[in-house]
Design a protein around this motif. Structure first.
Motif, PDB file in Angstrom:
ATOM      1  N   HIS A 194       0.820  -1.208   0.000  1.00 20.09           N
ATOM      2  CA  HIS A 194       0.000   0.000   0.000  1.00 20.09           C
ATOM      3  C   HIS A 194       0.854   1.258   0.000  1.00 20.09           C
ATOM      4  O   HIS A 194       0.515   2.269  -0.604  1.00 20.09           O
ATOM      5  N   LEU A 195       1.981   1.173   0.695  1.00 24.46           N
ATOM      6  CA  LEU A 195       2.873   2.319   0.824  1.00 24.46           C
ATOM      7  C   LEU A 195       3.285   2.847  -0.549  1.00 24.46           C
ATOM      8  O   LEU A 195       3.356   4.056  -0.773  1.00 24.46           O
ATOM      9  N   CYS A 196       3.566   1.919  -1.480  1.00 25.13           N
ATOM     10  CA  CYS A 196       4.115   2.371  -2.756  1.00 25.13           C
ATOM     11  C   CYS A 196       3.123   2.349  -3.895  1.00 25.13           C
ATOM     12  O   CYS A 196       3.517   2.481  -5.046  1.00 25.13           O
ATOM     13  N   SER A 197       1.837   2.078  -3.611  1.00 22.24           N
ATOM     14  CA  SER A 197       0.964   1.917  -4.765  1.00 22.24           C
ATOM     15  C   SER A 197      -0.187   2.928  -4.805  1.00 22.24           C
ATOM     16  O   SER A 197      -1.157   2.696  -5.496  1.00 22.24           O
ATOM     17  N   HIS A 198      -0.072   3.984  -4.035  1.00 25.80           N
ATOM     18  CA  HIS A 198      -1.125   4.999  -4.109  1.00 25.80           C
ATOM     19  C   HIS A 198      -0.573   6.300  -4.676  1.00 25.80           C
ATOM     20  O   HIS A 198       0.386   6.829  -4.138  1.00 25.80           O
ATOM     21  N   PRO A 199      -1.179   6.778  -5.740  1.00 26.51           N
ATOM     22  CA  PRO A 199      -0.714   8.057  -6.271  1.00 26.51           C
ATOM     23  C   PRO A 199      -1.110   9.189  -5.326  1.00 26.51           C
ATOM     24  O   PRO A 199      -2.081   9.056  -4.581  1.00 26.51           O
ATOM     25  N   GLY A 200      -0.330  10.242  -5.300  1.00 25.86           N
ATOM     26  CA  GLY A 200      -0.666  11.367  -4.420  1.00 25.86           C
ATOM     27  C   GLY A 200       0.547  12.186  -4.104  1.00 25.86           C
ATOM     28  O   GLY A 200       1.533  12.205  -4.864  1.00 25.86           O
ATOM     29  N   GLU A 201       0.480  12.827  -2.961  1.00 28.32           N
ATOM     30  CA  GLU A 201       1.538  13.749  -2.551  1.00 28.32           C
ATOM     31  C   GLU A 201       2.808  12.969  -2.227  1.00 28.32           C
ATOM     32  O   GLU A 201       2.825  12.119  -1.324  1.00 28.32           O
ATOM     33  N   LEU A 202       3.879  13.247  -2.979  1.00 29.32           N
ATOM     34  CA  LEU A 202       5.110  12.459  -2.841  1.00 29.32           C
ATOM     35  C   LEU A 202       5.855  12.849  -1.569  1.00 29.32           C
ATOM     36  O   LEU A 202       6.018  14.026  -1.261  1.00 29.32           O
ATOM     37  N   ILE A 203       6.291  11.825  -0.759  1.00 27.92           N
ATOM     38  CA  ILE A 203       7.162  12.175   0.359  1.00 27.92           C
ATOM     39  C   ILE A 203       8.571  11.631   0.181  1.00 27.92           C
ATOM     40  O   ILE A 203       9.522  12.180   0.677  1.00 27.92           O
ATOM     41  N   ALA A 204       8.670  10.507  -0.516  1.00 27.01           N
ATOM     42  CA  ALA A 204      10.019   9.971  -0.698  1.00 27.01           C
ATOM     43  C   ALA A 204      10.059   9.128  -1.957  1.00 27.01           C
ATOM     44  O   ALA A 204       9.027   8.664  -2.450  1.00 27.01           O
ATOM     45  N   GLN A 205      11.252   8.966  -2.506  1.00 27.41           N
ATOM     46  CA  GLN A 205      11.416   8.161  -3.708  1.00 27.41           C
ATOM     47  C   GLN A 205      12.486   7.125  -3.423  1.00 27.41           C
ATOM     48  O   GLN A 205      13.622   7.448  -3.091  1.00 27.41           O
ATOM     49  N   LEU A 206      12.089   5.829  -3.485  1.00 26.35           N
ATOM     50  CA  LEU A 206      13.055   4.760  -3.251  1.00 26.35           C
ATOM     51  C   LEU A 206      13.209   4.001  -4.558  1.00 26.35           C
ATOM     52  O   LEU A 206      12.400   3.130  -4.862  1.00 26.35           O
ATOM     53  N   GLY A 207      14.252   4.325  -5.345  1.00 28.60           N
ATOM     54  CA  GLY A 207      14.413   3.686  -6.642  1.00 28.60           C
ATOM     55  C   GLY A 207      13.158   3.921  -7.465  1.00 28.60           C
ATOM     56  O   GLY A 207      12.690   5.046  -7.594  1.00 28.60           O
ATOM     57  N   PRO A 208      12.569   2.812  -7.959  1.00 28.50           N
ATOM     58  CA  PRO A 208      11.374   2.986  -8.786  1.00 28.50           C
ATOM     59  C   PRO A 208      10.122   3.241  -7.949  1.00 28.50           C
ATOM     60  O   PRO A 208       9.055   3.506  -8.487  1.00 28.50           O
ATOM     61  N   PHE A 209      10.193   3.050  -6.605  1.00 27.13           N
ATOM     62  CA  PHE A 209       8.992   3.148  -5.772  1.00 27.13           C
ATOM     63  C   PHE A 209       8.757   4.570  -5.305  1.00 27.13           C
ATOM     64  O   PHE A 209       9.637   5.213  -4.747  1.00 27.13           O
ATOM     65  N   GLU A 210       7.511   4.997  -5.503  1.00 28.83           N
ATOM     66  CA  GLU A 210       7.138   6.330  -5.036  1.00 28.83           C
ATOM     67  C   GLU A 210       6.310   6.206  -3.765  1.00 28.83           C
ATOM     68  O   GLU A 210       5.264   5.564  -3.761  1.00 28.83           O
ATOM     69  N   ILE A 211       6.814   6.778  -2.706  1.00 33.67           N
ATOM     70  CA  ILE A 211       6.078   6.718  -1.446  1.00 33.67           C
ATOM     71  C   ILE A 211       5.312   8.021  -1.276  1.00 33.67           C
ATOM     72  O   ILE A 211       5.889   9.093  -1.279  1.00 33.67           O
ATOM     73  N   THR A 212       3.961   7.844  -1.115  1.00 31.42           N
ATOM     74  CA  THR A 212       3.131   9.043  -1.032  1.00 31.42           C
ATOM     75  C   THR A 212       2.497   9.142   0.335  1.00 31.42           C
ATOM     76  O   THR A 212       2.464   8.170   1.100  1.00 31.42           O
ATOM     77  N   LYS A 213       1.976  10.292   0.640  1.00 29.11           N
ATOM     78  CA  LYS A 213       1.302  10.503   1.916  1.00 29.11           C
ATOM     79  C   LYS A 213       0.069   9.598   2.001  1.00 29.11           C
ATOM     80  O   LYS A 213      -0.161   8.930   2.999  1.00 29.11           O
ATOM     81  N   GLU A 214      -0.681   9.581   0.881  1.00 25.94           N
ATOM     82  CA  GLU A 214      -1.877   8.726   0.862  1.00 25.94           C
ATOM     83  C   GLU A 214      -1.499   7.254   1.039  1.00 25.94           C
ATOM     84  O   GLU A 214      -2.176   6.497   1.725  1.00 25.94           O
ATOM     85  N   GLY A 215      -0.393   6.877   0.392  1.00 24.61           N
ATOM     86  CA  GLY A 215       0.081   5.496   0.501  1.00 24.61           C
ATOM     87  C   GLY A 215       0.424   5.153   1.940  1.00 24.61           C
ATOM     88  O   GLY A 215       0.050   4.082   2.444  1.00 24.61           O
ATOM     89  N   LEU A 216       1.118   6.064   2.608  1.00 22.49           N
ATOM     90  CA  LEU A 216       1.510   5.837   3.998  1.00 22.49           C
ATOM     91  C   LEU A 216       0.282   5.637   4.863  1.00 22.49           C
ATOM     92  O   LEU A 216       0.166   4.680   5.644  1.00 22.49           O
ATOM     93  N   GLN A 217      -0.701   6.551   4.667  1.00 20.01           N
ATOM     94  CA  GLN A 217      -1.917   6.485   5.468  1.00 20.01           C
ATOM     95  C   GLN A 217      -2.655   5.165   5.203  1.00 20.01           C
ATOM     96  O   GLN A 217      -3.028   4.448   6.131  1.00 20.01           O
ATOM     97  N   GLN A 218      -2.806   4.836   3.923  1.00 25.79           N
ATOM     98  CA  GLN A 218      -3.529   3.622   3.561  1.00 25.79           C
ATOM     99  C   GLN A 218      -2.794   2.391   4.096  1.00 25.79           C
ATOM    100  O   GLN A 218      -3.426   1.463   4.600  1.00 25.79           O
ATOM    101  N   GLY A 219      -1.475   2.403   4.008  1.00 28.20           N
ATOM    102  CA  GLY A 219      -0.664   1.283   4.525  1.00 28.20           C
ATOM    103  C   GLY A 219      -0.927   1.078   6.000  1.00 28.20           C
ATOM    104  O   GLY A 219      -1.158  -0.057   6.456  1.00 28.20           O
ATOM    105  N   ILE A 220      -0.903   2.175   6.744  1.00 29.81           N
ATOM    106  CA  ILE A 220      -1.135   2.061   8.190  1.00 29.81           C
ATOM    107  C   ILE A 220      -2.551   1.550   8.448  1.00 29.81           C
ATOM    108  O   ILE A 220      -2.757   0.621   9.246  1.00 29.81           O
ATOM    109  N   PHE A 221      -3.523   2.089   7.754  1.00 31.66           N
ATOM    110  CA  PHE A 221      -4.912   1.689   7.973  1.00 31.66           C
ATOM    111  C   PHE A 221      -5.130   0.206   7.699  1.00 31.66           C
ATOM    112  O   PHE A 221      -5.702  -0.523   8.511  1.00 31.66           O
ATOM    113  N   ILE A 222      -4.639  -0.233   6.546  1.00 32.40           N
ATOM    114  CA  ILE A 222      -4.901  -1.625   6.181  1.00 32.40           C
ATOM    115  C   ILE A 222      -4.177  -2.582   7.122  1.00 32.40           C
ATOM    116  O   ILE A 222      -4.710  -3.612   7.533  1.00 32.40           O
TER     117      ILE A 222
END
Ligand SMILES: Nc1ncnc2c1ncn2[C@@H]1O[C@H](COP(=O)(O)OP(=O)(O)O)[C@@H](O)[C@H]1O
Ligand SMILES: [Mg+2]
Lengths: 282, 267
Positions: free
Chosen positions: B84-112
């Motif tokens: 979930h961390l790397c698969s939600h488009p949105g506000e970018l917080i970090a870039q790990l190689g090809p993976f884009e970590i977004t705020k929405e992804g972080l939130q969704q990851g924690i929720f799920i």
């Protein structure tokens, strides 16, 4: 005394009519009185268990009749009444406990009979007290000794308010202490509650506690009478490969050697007495 | 060596969770599971988290034991979080190689992941505070309306009861056979997996033979005690819902209302 169970010319054949059929019981006539303590002896394979299973209609005779409380065991609509009146305790204490808690196991029979819950509770409590297992009501069966498990099995029969309990070698898998526990419980129930006891065993000392003994040989009754009458038939017992009480065996051998002794000696005290009176010198 | 295997994870006690009717517990657990899936915002997750924590504390089951039930699933939880961390488009917080970590992804990851944690904790609360026997009993009652459409509710429950009764006996027996075979030179501990499995054959064969004999004798003993299926049968310990259960249901109704309110009107 009132008759409780009657076997009339009873025969039983396993797999009757098939090519591997096996006649086991042959023309057995037997009457069991209410309140009696009957022991059944016989070598392995003589048909003791098969006989026992007829007494509460687990097996239905292939010839003759088995009548329990005036009901022919072939009357299938009365099956539950027969089984309620004649309880069974089997040899292997592990393989007759259904529930994972002692008191639930004792309740199993009455539950099957559809007794109301409150009454089951009071019956279970009374039955556990009667066999001295009331402190173990919450135990899991695997934490009990063999003797304790058999006492729980007895309580299970009592909770159905049986008139008669059939024991099929209940002590064969127990240690000496288990033997004593079970035997003491059986004797107490017979004495104090007038329970009719049919006790199958191959231990002579246990059979000697009974009021009447029958000996099965190849599916027929070979000997019957009081323990004294039966156990002094040394030759017959030996021929059937059964043990003989020590005193009776000794008298038998001494008589063969020409020592004059009475024939009906059963206990060791009687043996000592008889030897003294015969004037036989060491 | 096999002695300390216990069935399930029942932790005996007298807390209100232990005393509740198992049917009510199962029913409320299902409701809670539905509620877990309704959560979608921080307040809703917070509410359910607080409720779960409250139940855990009041169950008198050691926290350590309950957290242990998360352990087998820790990797799945972590994996879900990462996906979930790397698969939600949105506000970018970090870039790990090809993976884009977004705020929405972080939130969704924690929720799920929290959702999974709640599900595991709540269901293990049920098994921690309900003995397997009571669970079986409750299962029979819950399934019994299904008898009309041919569901063998009583038979299933009886199977469970007998399994519960015989597992310790069979474990003891396995232990005995293993020792007997070891005394004759069987080796269960070395060699590759195939050799070890082969070493088990002399244990399994006698074990199965004995289990069949047991089943045969048990069936006869049950018949001798008038067993003829579930029809006309009564039970000594009939389940009865009491005040405690009504209180639990009312509290759950309040919780449900609150959660629905948070979910649908606070958006
Ligand atoms: N289910 C069965 N099928 C076929 N033969 C059996 C069965 N049960 C017992 N027998 C045979 O019947 C004979 C008597 O068995 P049983 O009544 O168990 O004797 P006992 O209890 O005196 O040792 C034995 O020879 C046994 O092999
Ligand atoms: Mg036998």
């Amino acid at each position: 005394m009132e008759e409780l169970i009657r076997l009339e010319d009873l025969s039983y054949t396993y797999h009757a009519g098939q090519e591997n059929e096996r006649p086991v019981l042959k023309h057995v006539d037997l009457s069991i009185r209410r309140g009696e303590f009957l022991a059944v002896l016989g070598a392995n394979g003589s048909g003791k268990s098969t006989l026992a299973k007829h007494l509460n209609a687990i097996l239905i005779p292939t010839g003759g009749r088995c009548i329990v409380h005036g009901i022919d065991t072939r009357a299938t609509e009365e099956l539950w009444r027969i089984r309620q009146q004649v309880g069974m305790v089997f040899q292997n204490p592990d393989n007759q406990m259904v529930a994972a808690v002692v008191e639930d196991d004792v309740a199993f029979g009455p539950e099957n009979l559809g007794i109301p819950p409150d009454e089951i509770r009071s019956r279970v409590d009374a039955a556990l007290r009667a066999v001295g297992m009331e402190d173990y009501r919450d135990f899991a069966p695997h934490r009990l000794s063999g003797g304790q498990k058999q006492r729980v099995a007895i309580a299970g029969a009592l909770a159905m308010e049986t008139d008669c309990i059939v024991f099929d070698e209940p002590t064969a898998m127990l240690d000496p202490r288990g033997h004593e526990e079970v035997m003491a419980t059986v004797k107490q129930l017979h004495r104090e509650r007038g329970i009719t006891v049919v006790y199958i065993t191959h231990f002579m000392e246990e059979a000697a506690e009974a009021e009447r003994v029958i000996v099965l040989e190849k599916g027929s009754i070979a000997l019957q009478g009081t323990p004294r009458e039966v156990f002094t038939q040394v030759e017959q017992l030996k021929r059937m490969k059964l043990d003989v009480p020590m005193a009776a065996e000794m008298v038998y051998r001494l008589r063969q050697k020409g020592v004059k002794l009475p024939k009906d000696v059963l206990t060791e005290e009687e043996l000592a007495e008889a030897l003294c009176q015969s004037g036989w010198k060491m | 060596m096999l002695q300390d295997i216990t069935l399930g994870q029942f932790f005996p006690g007298t807390s209100f969770l232990h005393r509740m009717d198992p049917r009510v517990k199962i029913g409320l657990l299902f409701l809670l599971i539905v509620l877990v899936f309704l959560c979608n915002t921080a307040p809703t997750y917070g509410l359910l988290g607080a409720f779960t924590l409250f139940l855990m504390l009041r169950s008198h089951v050691p926290m350590r034991m309950m957290l242990k039930s998360l352990r087998p699933l820790v990797w799945i939880i972590l994996f879900t979080f990462l996906i979930h961390l790397c698969s939600h488009p949105g506000e970018l917080i970090a870039q790990l190689g090809p993976f884009e970590i977004t705020k929405e992804g972080l939130q969704q990851g924690i929720f799920i992941s929290l959702r999974l944690v709640f599900l595991i904790l709540l269901s293990s609360l049920l098994t921690f505070t309900t003995s397997p026997l009571k669970l079986t009993d409750a299962m029979e009652r819950i399934l019994s309306p299904g008898k009309k459409i041919g569901l063998p509710a009583h038979e299933l429950a009886m199977m469970m009861t007998i399994a519960l009764r015989f597992v310790p006996t069979l474990i003891e027996e396995t232990d005995k056979i293993m020792k007997a075979q070891a005394a004759r030179g069987s080796d269960f501990a070395s060699g590759n997996i195939l050799q070890r499995l082969k070493g088990f054959v002399p244990v399994l064969v006698p074990l199965f033979l004995s289990a069949f004999r047991r089943a045969d004798e048990l069936a006869m003993a049950m018949e001798a005690r008038c067993y003829h299926g579930g029809e006309g049968r009564t039970q000594m310990k009939s389940l009865k819902a009491g005040r405690l259960d009504y209180m639990a249901c009312s509290s759950m109704a309040v919780l449900t209302g609150l959660l629905l309110y948070l979910r649908f009107s606070m958006q």
